[in-house]
Motif scaffolding. Sequence first.
Motif, PDB file in Angstrom:
ATOM      1  N   ARG A   1       0.923  -1.303   0.101  1.00 23.62           N
ATOM      2  CA  ARG A   1       0.028  -0.008  -0.027  1.00 23.62           C
ATOM      3  C   ARG A   1       0.848   1.162   0.251  1.00 23.62           C
ATOM      4  NH1 ARG A   1      -3.182  -3.040   3.686  1.00 23.62           N
ATOM      5  NH2 ARG A   1      -2.295  -1.765   5.377  1.00 23.62           N
ATOM      6  N   THR A   2       1.972   1.290   0.674  1.00 22.29           N
ATOM      7  CA  THR A   2       2.870   2.536   0.706  1.00 22.29           C
ATOM      8  C   THR A   2       3.360   2.589  -0.571  1.00 22.29           C
ATOM      9  OG1 THR A   2       3.638   1.915   3.027  1.00 22.29           O
ATOM     10  CG2 THR A   2       5.064   3.191   1.833  1.00 22.29           C
ATOM     11  N   ILE A   3       3.811   1.602  -1.413  1.00 21.67           N
ATOM     12  CA  ILE A   3       4.367   1.860  -2.737  1.00 21.67           C
ATOM     13  C   ILE A   3       3.286   2.360  -3.474  1.00 21.67           C
ATOM     14  CG2 ILE A   3       5.354   0.670  -4.576  1.00 21.67           C
ATOM     15  CD1 ILE A   3       6.879  -0.939  -2.418  1.00 21.67           C
ATOM     16  N   ALA A   4       1.989   1.850  -3.382  1.00 17.75           N
ATOM     17  CA  ALA A   4       1.031   2.250  -4.168  1.00 17.75           C
ATOM     18  C   ALA A   4       0.712   3.763  -4.103  1.00 17.75           C
ATOM     19  CB  ALA A   4      -0.371   1.393  -3.782  1.00 17.75           C
ATOM     20  N   LEU A   5       0.719   4.231  -2.746  1.00 18.98           N
ATOM     21  CA  LEU A   5       0.500   5.611  -2.383  1.00 18.98           C
ATOM     22  C   LEU A   5       1.565   6.410  -3.151  1.00 18.98           C
ATOM     23  CD1 LEU A   5      -0.326   5.300   1.438  1.00 18.98           C
ATOM     24  CD2 LEU A   5      -1.793   6.165  -0.439  1.00 18.98           C
ATOM     25  N   MET A   6       3.080   6.078  -3.118  1.00 18.12           N
ATOM     26  CA  MET A   6       4.058   6.681  -3.624  1.00 18.12           C
ATOM     27  C   MET A   6       3.647   6.623  -5.362  1.00 18.12           C
ATOM     28  SD  MET A   6       8.082   6.024  -3.864  1.00 18.12           S
ATOM     29  CE  MET A   6       8.025   4.264  -4.649  1.00 18.12           C
ATOM     30  N   GLN A   7       3.331   5.623  -5.893  1.00 19.64           N
ATOM     31  CA  GLN A   7       3.117   5.538  -7.277  1.00 19.64           C
ATOM     32  C   GLN A   7       2.045   6.535  -7.710  1.00 19.64           C
ATOM     33  OE1 GLN A   7       5.968   4.197  -8.143  1.00 19.64           O
ATOM     34  NE2 GLN A   7       4.980   2.879  -9.867  1.00 19.64           N
ATOM     35  N   SER A   8       1.139   6.698  -6.740  1.00 22.41           N
ATOM     36  CA  SER A   8      -0.149   7.495  -7.240  1.00 22.41           C
ATOM     37  C   SER A   8       0.241   9.171  -6.826  1.00 22.41           C
ATOM     38  CB  SER A   8      -1.336   7.102  -6.343  1.00 22.41           C
ATOM     39  OG  SER A   8      -1.252   7.271  -5.074  1.00 22.41           O
ATOM     40  N   GLY A   9       1.368   9.337  -6.289  1.00 23.89           N
ATOM     41  CA  GLY A   9       1.582  10.776  -6.047  1.00 23.89           C
ATOM     42  C   GLY A   9       1.327  11.060  -4.495  1.00 23.89           C
ATOM     43  N   ASN A  10       0.856  10.341  -3.508  1.00 23.55           N
ATOM     44  CA  ASN A  10       0.284  10.684  -2.473  1.00 23.55           C
ATOM     45  C   ASN A  10       1.804  10.526  -1.348  1.00 23.55           C
ATOM     46  OD1 ASN A  10      -0.724  11.206   0.228  1.00 23.55           O
ATOM     47  ND2 ASN A  10      -2.442   9.601  -0.089  1.00 23.55           N
ATOM     48  N   TYR A  11       2.642  11.248  -1.557  1.00 20.04           N
ATOM     49  CA  TYR A  11       3.905  11.326  -0.822  1.00 20.04           C
ATOM     50  C   TYR A  11       3.979  11.279   0.792  1.00 20.04           C
ATOM     51  CZ  TYR A  11       5.471  11.799  -5.624  1.00 20.04           C
ATOM     52  OH  TYR A  11       5.642  11.797  -6.939  1.00 20.04           O
ATOM     53  N   ARG A  12       2.848  12.233   1.310  1.00 19.95           N
ATOM     54  CA  ARG A  12       2.873  12.363   2.674  1.00 19.95           C
ATOM     55  C   ARG A  12       2.174  10.971   3.114  1.00 19.95           C
ATOM     56  NH1 ARG A  12      -2.016  16.051   4.932  1.00 19.95           N
ATOM     57  NH2 ARG A  12      -2.972  14.221   4.393  1.00 19.95           N
ATOM     58  N   ASP A  13       1.324  10.548   2.650  1.00 21.93           N
ATOM     59  CA  ASP A  13       0.710   9.162   3.564  1.00 21.93           C
ATOM     60  C   ASP A  13       1.890   7.876   3.211  1.00 21.93           C
ATOM     61  OD1 ASP A  13      -1.352  10.481   4.202  1.00 21.93           O
ATOM     62  OD2 ASP A  13      -2.888   9.670   2.546  1.00 21.93           O
TER      63      ASP A  13
END
Length: 438
Positions: free
Chosen positions: A271-283
């Motif tokens: 989930r952390t990698i998916a957040l990074m891939q989608s540009g949600n760097y804070r979460d």
Amino acid sequence: MALTVAPAAAQRGGFIRDAEIEALLSDYATPIIRAAGVGTSAVNIYLVGSTAFNAFVADGRRIFINSGVLMQADTPNEVIGVLAHETGHIAGGHLARMRLELQNAQAMAILGMLLGAGAMAAGAMAGDAGAGAQAGQAMMMGSQHALQRSLLSYQRGEEAAADRSAVNYLNATEQSSKGMLTTFASLADQSFLSTKYVDPYAQSHPMPRERIAALEKLAQESPYFEKQDPPQLQHRHDLARAKLTGYLEHPSSVNRRYPPSDKSLPAVYARTIALMQSGNYRDAMAGADALLRVEPSNPYFWELKADLFVKSGRPRDAIGPYQKAVSMAPHPGLIRVALGGAMVAADDPSLLQQGIKQLNQGLQEEPDFAAGYRHLAIAYGKAGQVPEAELATAQEYFTRGDYELAQRFAGRAQQGLARGSPAWLRADDILNYKPPRS
């Protein structure tokens, strides 16, 4: 620089480069290769960015394994069984008829040829042989029909021999054959139900029921048949699957596979990698910190945090986490390249030469990492070292299998380099390289 996907020469598919997954595959394969007696330094494993469950050998020293094998395999033993089977082909010399030029061809060029052959086979299977042949010939640059025939001409006797060898290697290393049996039985079922679910390359590896029965008898005779994978190895396998899922699947698919209710470390990783891939760097940064609280000595969690800093436009902040990752990783070459890239991207003149040093050192450890040479070329360009930048560009093209452009840049580089210097000699090697004949 986690999970770098390099485009193949054929522009269809590509290699995945990742320090964590490559270290895992090396640990899977090394005991098997040693048991086969072919020498660990003589065999290279390449991870192909395809979700199809498939692996194959292209010559006597290269194993290509799809990311789909890792993503679909529930246990390390299933992947180890696949690698054991392919090692059986290498040890048995089953590809001796392959064109000798492939021994020296770059892996990227070979992958382009393989993908071209696959496109031709896929077109024929779909009833559109003309379109398949046209696409395949374009991918293969009209030159590798002999390779296609070699790849698709495995004999059942060779497959059975590779099966027997694989079981022997697994027994010699005190590992179970159950994973290999599970995998091949599943592929046999897919082939029986419908060919559209089978990768075109798999058609050169027929899976008849009688073959599975023979393999089952061999596997169950092993004293290690019921032996389980070590828990730590299973944990690493689960993390690798999560990483691939996070990078290669859509975030919605990641959340279905690893729902928020799943608090396991692999789930948080995905989930952390998916957040990074989608540009949600804070979460994503919060996720990386959560991972590090559980495993502060995991180099790849530090690498993930550094990648987040780079992607969010903070390359200077990435330097510290990359340095931690380099100090902890067993094979830090790829991460060291990322460290050098962050130093160069920081736009601090005091860090530029350090960045060049890290890039060169990382590429000494990972000489086939094409993207690393691009970073090195940029670094040399910023330093005003134009001949060195052109040599790095030549090395990038050479590694990608584009020998014409590689030699063009090598010639330009050589004009500005001191004759007989190490850099001049590297350029000379590229200029004198004879590509495989068409």
